[in-house]
Motif scaffolding. Sequence first.
Motif, PDB file in Angstrom:
ATOM      1  N   GLY A 169       0.827  -1.187   0.000  1.00  0.00           N
ATOM      2  CA  GLY A 169       0.000   0.000   0.000  1.00  0.00           C
ATOM      3  C   GLY A 169       0.871   1.250   0.000  1.00  0.00           C
ATOM      4  N   LEU A 170       0.291   2.367  -0.409  1.00  0.00           N
ATOM      5  CA  LEU A 170       1.038   3.623  -0.489  1.00  0.00           C
ATOM      6  C   LEU A 170       0.543   4.669   0.503  1.00  0.00           C
ATOM      7  N   LEU A 171      -0.477   4.341   1.268  1.00  0.00           N
ATOM      8  CA  LEU A 171      -1.041   5.306   2.210  1.00  0.00           C
ATOM      9  C   LEU A 171      -0.530   5.046   3.628  1.00  0.00           C
ATOM     10  N   GLY A 172      -0.602   6.095   4.455  1.00  0.00           N
ATOM     11  CA  GLY A 172      -0.158   5.946   5.840  1.00  0.00           C
ATOM     12  C   GLY A 172       1.345   5.872   5.988  1.00  0.00           C
ATOM     13  N   LEU A 173       2.080   6.361   4.977  1.00  0.00           N
ATOM     14  CA  LEU A 173       3.541   6.349   5.004  1.00  0.00           C
ATOM     15  C   LEU A 173       4.074   7.777   5.058  1.00  0.00           C
ATOM     16  N   LEU A 219      -1.010  13.091   2.281  1.00  0.00           N
ATOM     17  CA  LEU A 219      -2.168  13.790   2.852  1.00  0.00           C
ATOM     18  C   LEU A 219      -3.451  12.961   2.825  1.00  0.00           C
ATOM     19  N   GLN A 220      -3.379  11.762   2.255  1.00  0.00           N
ATOM     20  CA  GLN A 220      -4.607  10.974   2.087  1.00  0.00           C
ATOM     21  C   GLN A 220      -4.895  10.103   3.305  1.00  0.00           C
ATOM     22  N   PRO A 221      -6.135  10.064   3.749  1.00  0.00           N
ATOM     23  CA  PRO A 221      -6.498   9.182   4.872  1.00  0.00           C
ATOM     24  C   PRO A 221      -6.464   7.721   4.445  1.00  0.00           C
ATOM     25  N   VAL A 222      -6.171   6.880   5.383  1.00  0.00           N
ATOM     26  CA  VAL A 222      -6.198   5.438   5.122  1.00  0.00           C
ATOM     27  C   VAL A 222      -7.648   4.963   5.235  1.00  0.00           C
ATOM     28  N   PRO A 223      -8.155   4.221   4.265  1.00  0.00           N
ATOM     29  CA  PRO A 223      -9.551   3.770   4.342  1.00  0.00           C
ATOM     30  C   PRO A 223      -9.788   2.840   5.524  1.00  0.00           C
ATOM     31  N   ALA A 224     -11.047   2.694   5.893  1.00  0.00           N
ATOM     32  CA  ALA A 224     -11.398   1.837   7.032  1.00  0.00           C
ATOM     33  C   ALA A 224     -10.882   0.421   6.824  1.00  0.00           C
ATOM     34  N   ASP A 225     -11.007  -0.088   5.610  1.00  0.00           N
ATOM     35  CA  ASP A 225     -10.435  -1.394   5.286  1.00  0.00           C
ATOM     36  C   ASP A 225      -9.075  -1.145   4.641  1.00  0.00           C
ATOM     37  N   SER A 226      -8.043  -1.238   5.452  1.00  0.00           N
ATOM     38  CA  SER A 226      -6.692  -0.913   4.985  1.00  0.00           C
ATOM     39  C   SER A 226      -5.939  -2.115   4.438  1.00  0.00           C
TER      40      SER A 226
END
Length: 245
Positions: A169-173, A219-226
């Motif tokens: 994944g690319l989010l939350g980094l 800047l993107q939020p991580v979705p509920a199902d990560s």
Amino acid sequence: MIHFRFLPSSWRCLALPLLLLAVAGATASSAATPPMQLPDTIAQRAAACIACHGREGASTDGGYFPRLSGKPAGYLFNQLQSFRDGRRFNADMTRMVQHLSDDYLRELAAYFAGLDLPYPRVPADSDASAAMLARGRALVFEGDAQRGIPACTQCHGQALTGVQPGIPGLLGLPRLYLSSQLGAWLTHDRRAPAPDCMAEVGRKLSTADINAVTSWLALQPVPADSHAVAALPGPLPQPCSAMPR
């Protein structure tokens, strides 16, 4: 404490031997007590990773080091193997894994992949301009066909949470981590076994592209199902060793 000068002279000859016996007894008792035993579990052995990657592999939003928790096991194994075999370069990582077998690396990868921990909060603001963020979003969802750059979503999934078994994944980094790794593909400091799809993409990215993409992603939020999705809706845009056919 015993002061020998206050003892009767007839006792002084006995006091020192008795004191030596007491000290010897205490030493023997201490030696007989077994040292504390740590549990021989994969969680205990993986504890060394926490110093850099955070509690159980869940990085903070301000750090340089990437999150390990919940990443696809195949991806984590590939990266550990690349550090061991010289395709990725970090002195601490290389020293830690250089003597570990594939089986041990798979065990470590499976441990971190099985963790399901909350993500850090998303940064509230950025110094990136609106134009830069718009450019980053366009590259993420549309790519740049004229330059042969596929959209990030074509490989990392529409939700950007990764794809099993080998695409992260690319989010939350942290933005710094994302930009440094994209830059490493550009400069050939990071490699993967052939076919090295990210090396092909990285060579086509400019510094401005990297800054735009990473600024938008951070800047993107991580979705509920990560969790990484099981499969992509269509084929990869190019062959990739991360997803063997």
